[in-house]
Design an enzyme around this catalytic site. Sequence first.
Site, mmCIF file in Angstrom:
data_model
loop_
_atom_site.group_PDB
_atom_site.id
_atom_site.type_symbol
_atom_site.label_atom_id
_atom_site.label_comp_id
_atom_site.label_asym_id
_atom_site.label_seq_id
_atom_site.Cartn_x
_atom_site.Cartn_y
_atom_site.Cartn_z
ATOM 1 N N LYS A 1 -17.705 63.839 26.182
ATOM 2 C CA LYS A 1 -18.130 62.524 26.472
ATOM 3 C C LYS A 1 -17.565 61.383 25.910
ATOM 4 C CE LYS A 1 -22.689 64.198 28.376
ATOM 5 N NZ LYS A 1 -24.414 63.992 28.226
ATOM 6 N N ALA B 1 -26.898 66.621 20.296
ATOM 7 C CA ALA B 1 -25.570 66.289 19.430
ATOM 8 C C ALA B 1 -25.306 65.023 19.976
ATOM 9 C CB ALA B 1 -24.902 67.352 20.063
ATOM 10 N N SER C 1 -23.380 61.536 23.554
ATOM 11 C CA SER C 1 -24.766 62.292 23.066
ATOM 12 C C SER C 1 -24.950 63.162 24.085
ATOM 13 C CB SER C 1 -25.801 61.411 22.684
ATOM 14 O OG SER C 1 -26.901 62.156 22.258
ATOM 15 N N ASP C 2 -25.760 64.404 23.670
ATOM 16 C CA ASP C 2 -25.814 65.499 24.844
ATOM 17 C C ASP C 2 -27.313 66.243 24.224
ATOM 18 O OD1 ASP C 2 -25.226 66.310 27.654
ATOM 19 O OD2 ASP C 2 -25.788 68.338 26.359
ATOM 20 N N GLN C 3 -27.975 66.559 24.816
ATOM 21 C CA GLN C 3 -29.311 67.193 24.401
ATOM 22 C C GLN C 3 -29.421 68.547 25.484
ATOM 23 O OE1 GLN C 3 -33.605 65.924 25.013
ATOM 24 N NE2 GLN C 3 -33.390 65.547 22.925
#
Length: 200
Positions: free
Chosen positions: A60, A113, A76-78
């Site tokens: 991203k 992250a 960011s990613d979850q």
Amino acid sequence: MTVADAPPARPLILGSTSRYRRELLTRLGLPFDAVAPHVDETPLPGEAPRALAQRLALAKARDVAERHPDAVVIGSDQVADLHGEPLGKPGTHERAVAQLQRMRGQTVIFQTALAVVCQADGFEQTDLTAVEVRFRQLSDAEIERYLRAEQPYDCAGSAKSEGLGIALLDAIVSDDPTALIGLPLIRTARLLRAAGLTLP
């Protein structure tokens, strides 16, 4: 070089359409724009939740940085990690019911992250926060009441800890308190300073 001669700060971009991440980033007091990344979030075959979150956060940030090379870009990613299985955003009431039924009485690790990229400077750093969340032994009626009240269908793991979802939990263990909401601000501030931004 005096302060007056210092080069202007690079623009800051949040590579996300998440309203939760936008609300969190405003806490740092920096002006920023939000730009949607164009990234396929489908897990790779056999990809672990931790690896998936890290790959997507960096993808991203890189995607948005390619279109805005002079900016400092946050990605960011979850991913909710139930015994090594990634659980994504449910999207529907039925899938949210199924997720919460599987998670009741369980410990779920929310892998959040973070990536910060600036193409112009060649800057690229990543970080990962693992938040341990222990769910109560929920009844079907509790699950139904919660979902009807909050409708958290756009949240990984089908629960908003910053809202009524906190009542579903026995404990949260984390060293970065906003990580579970979607953007670990302690780590974000650290990476933004490393990228050359001055925080108020």
